[in-house]
Design a protein around this motif. Structure first.
Motif, PDB file in Angstrom:
ATOM      1  N   ASP A  15       0.833  -1.207   0.000  1.00 19.99           N
ATOM      2  CA  ASP A  15       0.000   0.000   0.000  1.00 19.99           C
ATOM      3  C   ASP A  15       0.865   1.252   0.000  1.00 19.99           C
ATOM      4  O   ASP A  15       0.570   2.218  -0.714  1.00 19.99           O
ATOM      5  N   LEU A  16       1.936   1.246   0.785  1.00 20.27           N
ATOM      6  CA  LEU A  16       2.820   2.404   0.855  1.00 20.27           C
ATOM      7  C   LEU A  16       3.555   2.617  -0.464  1.00 20.27           C
ATOM      8  O   LEU A  16       3.651   3.737  -0.962  1.00 20.27           O
ATOM      9  N   ARG A  17       4.074   1.526  -1.043  1.00 19.13           N
ATOM     10  CA  ARG A  17       4.767   1.628  -2.335  1.00 19.13           C
ATOM     11  C   ARG A  17       3.825   2.168  -3.408  1.00 19.13           C
ATOM     12  O   ARG A  17       4.198   3.009  -4.226  1.00 19.13           O
ATOM     13  N   ARG A  18       2.588   1.678  -3.419  1.00 21.83           N
ATOM     14  CA  ARG A  18       1.589   2.133  -4.381  1.00 21.83           C
ATOM     15  C   ARG A  18       1.279   3.614  -4.183  1.00 21.83           C
ATOM     16  O   ARG A  18       1.185   4.379  -5.149  1.00 21.83           O
ATOM     17  N   GLN A  19       1.152   4.031  -2.937  1.00 19.65           N
ATOM     18  CA  GLN A  19       0.851   5.423  -2.615  1.00 19.65           C
ATOM     19  C   GLN A  19       1.979   6.344  -3.084  1.00 19.65           C
ATOM     20  O   GLN A  19       1.732   7.395  -3.676  1.00 19.65           O
ATOM     21  N   VAL A  20       3.226   5.946  -2.850  1.00 15.42           N
ATOM     22  CA  VAL A  20       4.373   6.745  -3.286  1.00 15.42           C
ATOM     23  C   VAL A  20       4.417   6.820  -4.809  1.00 15.42           C
ATOM     24  O   VAL A  20       4.645   7.891  -5.395  1.00 15.42           O
TER      25      VAL A  20
END
Length: 122
Positions: free
Chosen positions: A69-74
């Motif tokens: 989720d964090l990688r996608r958000q970045v």
């Protein structure tokens, strides 16, 4: 081997250190998680019970954006900058440093290996 947030964390390390293997959890967040779940600082991952691991998992899910989720958000944030065409987006698009570093020399990490120029040496 304990699996938290889709990551196998090492069993022989202290919990506080092992949690840092999860993308999005650094030293402060790892300390906060251990404090919230009431795990002593010197406890090792292989000494954790299943209930402890579940409590850690729930604490991370409740308070932190981690891994995929964090990688996608970045990635979405960087893509938004590129689509806007702002200065930072242009730097991302060209593969140059984004935060004002010099590029005349250095910046090899972003620019890749140096390309030889014919007739440059004199």
């Amino acid at each position: 081997m304990a699996r938290i947030a889709g990551v196998n964390i090492p069993t022989d390390k202290r919990v506080e250190i092992a949690l840092r293997y999860i993308h999005g959890i650094g030293p402060k967040a790892a300390r906060d998680i251990c404090a919230a779940v009431d795990i002593p600082r010197e406890r090792r991952v292989n000494q954790l019970s299943d209930a402890d691991v579940i409590r850690i998992r729930e604490a991370i899910d409740a308070d932190f954006t981690v891994e995929g989720d964090l990688r996608r958000q970045v990635a979405v944030n960087v893509k938004r900058l590129m689509d806007l065409g702002c200065y930072r987006g242009l730097r991302h698009r060209r593969g140059l440093p984004v935060r004002g570093q010099r590029t005349h020399t250095n910046a090899r990490t972003r620019k890749g290996p140096a390309k030889a120029i014919a007739g440059k040496k004199k």
